[in-house]
Design a protein around this motif. Sequence first.
Motif, PDB file in Angstrom:
ATOM      1  N   UNK A   4       6.775  -5.483  11.639  1.00  0.00           N
ATOM      2  CA  UNK A   4       5.318  -5.415  11.658  1.00  0.00           C
ATOM      3  C   UNK A   4       4.891  -4.204  10.850  1.00  0.00           C
ATOM      4  N   UNK A   5       3.667  -4.215  10.377  1.00  0.00           N
ATOM      5  CA  UNK A   5       3.181  -3.175   9.487  1.00  0.00           C
ATOM      6  C   UNK A   5       2.718  -1.954  10.267  1.00  0.00           C
ATOM      7  N   UNK A   6       2.959  -0.770   9.684  1.00  0.00           N
ATOM      8  CA  UNK A   6       2.506   0.495  10.240  1.00  0.00           C
ATOM      9  C   UNK A   6       1.564   1.155   9.242  1.00  0.00           C
ATOM     10  N   UNK A   7       0.434   1.670   9.743  1.00  0.00           N
ATOM     11  CA  UNK A   7      -0.530   2.372   8.901  1.00  0.00           C
ATOM     12  C   UNK A   7      -0.857   3.707   9.551  1.00  0.00           C
ATOM     13  N   UNK A   8      -0.629   4.785   8.810  1.00  0.00           N
ATOM     14  CA  UNK A   8      -0.918   6.137   9.276  1.00  0.00           C
ATOM     15  C   UNK A   8      -1.997   6.718   8.362  1.00  0.00           C
ATOM     16  N   UNK A   9      -3.053   7.268   8.941  1.00  0.00           N
ATOM     17  CA  UNK A   9      -4.145   7.818   8.158  1.00  0.00           C
ATOM     18  C   UNK A   9      -4.559   9.192   8.684  1.00  0.00           C
ATOM     19  N   UNK A  68      -0.378  -0.049  14.401  1.00  0.00           N
ATOM     20  CA  UNK A  68       0.842  -0.848  14.300  1.00  0.00           C
ATOM     21  C   UNK A  68       0.487  -2.304  14.551  1.00  0.00           C
ATOM     22  N   UNK A  69       0.793  -3.130  13.587  1.00  0.00           N
ATOM     23  CA  UNK A  69       0.465  -4.554  13.695  1.00  0.00           C
ATOM     24  C   UNK A  69      -1.031  -4.744  13.953  1.00  0.00           C
ATOM     25  N   UNK A  70      -1.827  -3.840  13.353  1.00  0.00           N
ATOM     26  CA  UNK A  70      -3.274  -3.917  13.481  1.00  0.00           C
ATOM     27  C   UNK A  70      -3.853  -3.291  14.732  1.00  0.00           C
ATOM     28  N   UNK A  71      -3.001  -2.788  15.639  1.00  0.00           N
ATOM     29  CA  UNK A  71      -3.478  -2.212  16.898  1.00  0.00           C
ATOM     30  C   UNK A  71      -3.385  -0.689  16.842  1.00  0.00           C
TER      31      UNK A  71
END
Length: 269
Positions: A4-9, A68-71
């Motif tokens: 699943x995708x991870x996004x850190x901002x 993570x996974x959009x959450x």
Amino acid sequence: MQGAALTVRDLSASYGPVRALRSVSLDVPEGACVTVLGGNGAGKSTLLRAISRTLAFHGGSATGTVHFDGKPLHGTGADRVVGEGICQVPEGRQVFARMTVEDNLRAGALGARGDRAAKAAALRRVHELFPVLAERAHQRAGLLSGGEQQMLAVGRALMAGPRLLLLDEPSLGLAPLMAARIADTIREINSQGVSVLLVEQNAALALKLAETAYVLEVGEVTLSGNADTLAASDEVRRRYLGVVDEDAAADAGRATAEHPVLTRWEDTP
């Protein structure tokens, strides 16, 4: 297992008055292997702790967002993060030395979703990846070699059925042959669809495994891009791959022609 995708901002982290991360942003696409490079004190372990929500256990705090996974994960407890599919293999392995290999693996499944059959399947998969763990199931973990303990640490994380695996210096302290075996296992795990975020000082190993790389210096991302492009950069080779200046100069013309200039370091002395 599916990644699943991870996004850190804009992730910043501190230990009291000491700032360890400053506005770090990165992405781990679904099913990808991404590496974070940097020397001691760059903030690599802090980054993984902030993602896995274990930073508070080390006396730290963080701001910014992690999805993570959009959450969103901010405000989520570490146990729930494991339940969502994120597992961390800490630096230094940190196995339960007095417990058996089998009990260490069972402990890894405590926060996992799924029934008994799923956990049994996870154990079979760990034994397929690391047959020595099956052979030494009833041996105390503290009696294993360093390489075997690293296998156990990875296997323990896999028992939770992760979709994202956070690896903190998996080759640290290992002989080159054992480090190569661990690298092959990471490649195999990733090929099965598990997303991987790999923190490593061994840049040569990490850049071979990853598709994308980020460079952390004193808590900030100073460079990011395709792993092959960074591996071909003279500056990255000199700083992280141990290539001496004359070797870098010998093929500077080829590297300049084939790869974009890394302007971040153009003025670096």
